[in-house]
Write a protein that holds these residues in place. Structure first.
Motif, PDB file in Angstrom:
ATOM      1  N   UNK A  38       0.846  -1.189   0.000  1.00  0.00           N
ATOM      2  CA  UNK A  38       0.000   0.000   0.000  1.00  0.00           C
ATOM      3  C   UNK A  38       0.881   1.238   0.000  1.00  0.00           C
ATOM      4  N   UNK A  39       0.365   2.325  -0.590  1.00  0.00           N
ATOM      5  CA  UNK A  39       1.128   3.565  -0.699  1.00  0.00           C
ATOM      6  C   UNK A  39       0.195   4.746  -0.457  1.00  0.00           C
ATOM      7  N   UNK A  40       0.698   5.725   0.310  1.00  0.00           N
ATOM      8  CA  UNK A  40       0.007   7.005   0.423  1.00  0.00           C
ATOM      9  C   UNK A  40       0.666   7.976  -0.538  1.00  0.00           C
ATOM     10  N   UNK A  41      -0.146   8.640  -1.323  1.00  0.00           N
ATOM     11  CA  UNK A  41       0.356   9.637  -2.268  1.00  0.00           C
ATOM     12  C   UNK A  41      -0.317  10.961  -1.971  1.00  0.00           C
ATOM     13  N   UNK A  42       0.484  11.995  -1.739  1.00  0.00           N
ATOM     14  CA  UNK A  42      -0.088  13.300  -1.426  1.00  0.00           C
ATOM     15  C   UNK A  42      -0.786  13.911  -2.638  1.00  0.00           C
ATOM     16  N   UNK A  43      -0.399  13.534  -3.850  1.00  0.00           N
ATOM     17  CA  UNK A  43      -1.076  14.084  -5.021  1.00  0.00           C
ATOM     18  C   UNK A  43      -2.486  13.522  -5.156  1.00  0.00           C
ATOM     19  N   UNK A  44      -2.696  12.280  -4.708  1.00  0.00           N
ATOM     20  CA  UNK A  44      -4.036  11.695  -4.689  1.00  0.00           C
ATOM     21  C   UNK A  44      -4.766  12.028  -3.394  1.00  0.00           C
ATOM     22  N   UNK A  45      -3.997  12.197  -2.318  1.00  0.00           N
ATOM     23  CA  UNK A  45      -4.584  12.492  -1.016  1.00  0.00           C
ATOM     24  C   UNK A  45      -5.192  11.299  -0.340  1.00  0.00           C
ATOM     25  N   UNK A  46      -4.751  10.096  -0.750  1.00  0.00           N
ATOM     26  CA  UNK A  46      -5.300   8.884  -0.151  1.00  0.00           C
ATOM     27  C   UNK A  46      -4.328   7.725  -0.335  1.00  0.00           C
ATOM     28  N   UNK A  47      -4.665   6.597   0.310  1.00  0.00           N
ATOM     29  CA  UNK A  47      -3.884   5.376   0.181  1.00  0.00           C
ATOM     30  C   UNK A  47      -4.366   4.599  -1.038  1.00  0.00           C
ATOM     31  N   UNK A  48      -3.418   3.917  -1.690  1.00  0.00           N
ATOM     32  CA  UNK A  48      -3.725   3.065  -2.832  1.00  0.00           C
ATOM     33  C   UNK A  48      -3.127   1.696  -2.549  1.00  0.00           C
ATOM     34  N   UNK A  49      -3.920   0.641  -2.679  1.00  0.00           N
ATOM     35  CA  UNK A  49      -3.447  -0.722  -2.457  1.00  0.00           C
ATOM     36  C   UNK A  49      -3.014  -1.373  -3.745  1.00  0.00           C
ATOM     37  N   UNK A  50      -1.987  -2.225  -3.654  1.00  0.00           N
ATOM     38  CA  UNK A  50      -1.465  -2.911  -4.831  1.00  0.00           C
ATOM     39  C   UNK A  50      -1.616  -4.422  -4.740  1.00  0.00           C
ATOM     40  N   UNK A  51      -1.835  -4.940  -3.545  1.00  0.00           N
ATOM     41  CA  UNK A  51      -2.057  -6.368  -3.337  1.00  0.00           C
ATOM     42  C   UNK A  51      -3.410  -6.533  -2.666  1.00  0.00           C
ATOM     43  N   UNK A  52      -3.855  -7.767  -2.536  1.00  0.00           N
ATOM     44  CA  UNK A  52      -5.155  -7.988  -1.892  1.00  0.00           C
ATOM     45  C   UNK A  52      -5.171  -7.474  -0.455  1.00  0.00           C
ATOM     46  N   UNK A  53      -4.153  -7.803   0.376  1.00  0.00           N
ATOM     47  CA  UNK A  53      -4.151  -7.207   1.719  1.00  0.00           C
ATOM     48  C   UNK A  53      -4.001  -5.690   1.671  1.00  0.00           C
ATOM     49  N   UNK A  54      -3.214  -5.182   0.725  1.00  0.00           N
ATOM     50  CA  UNK A  54      -3.021  -3.747   0.585  1.00  0.00           C
ATOM     51  C   UNK A  54      -4.305  -3.017   0.255  1.00  0.00           C
ATOM     52  N   UNK A  55      -5.166  -3.635  -0.549  1.00  0.00           N
ATOM     53  CA  UNK A  55      -6.456  -3.031  -0.864  1.00  0.00           C
ATOM     54  C   UNK A  55      -7.327  -2.920   0.383  1.00  0.00           C
ATOM     55  N   UNK A  56      -7.270  -3.932   1.242  1.00  0.00           N
ATOM     56  CA  UNK A  56      -8.046  -3.888   2.487  1.00  0.00           C
ATOM     57  C   UNK A  56      -7.496  -2.818   3.425  1.00  0.00           C
TER      58      UNK A  56
END
Length: 67
Positions: free
Chosen positions: A15-33
């Protein structure tokens, strides 16, 4: 300038937080949760967005002078 905070497990970015999006983005199944749960906490999102101002904007002049 973008502030990014990434979380890894076994050398894979979950999972990654991006300030340009202003939210977290998940890349794996646990990351999405994780992203779904963390995005529901508006105080944490506000804190991470403020870290861009606190850390990045204060140090950008120093970094450019060093380059």
């Amino acid at each position: 300038i973008e502030y990014i905070r990434s979380y890894y497990f076994n050398k894979v970015e979950d999972v990654r937080f991006s300030s340009s999006l202003g939210k977290f983005v998940g890349f794996t199944e646990p990351g999405l949760m994780y992203a779904k749960a963390w995005n529901s906490d508006t105080s944490q999102l506000a804190q991470l967005n403020a870290q861009k101002e606190t850390y990045c904007h204060n140090n950008i002049g120093i970094d450019y002078q060093a380059a």
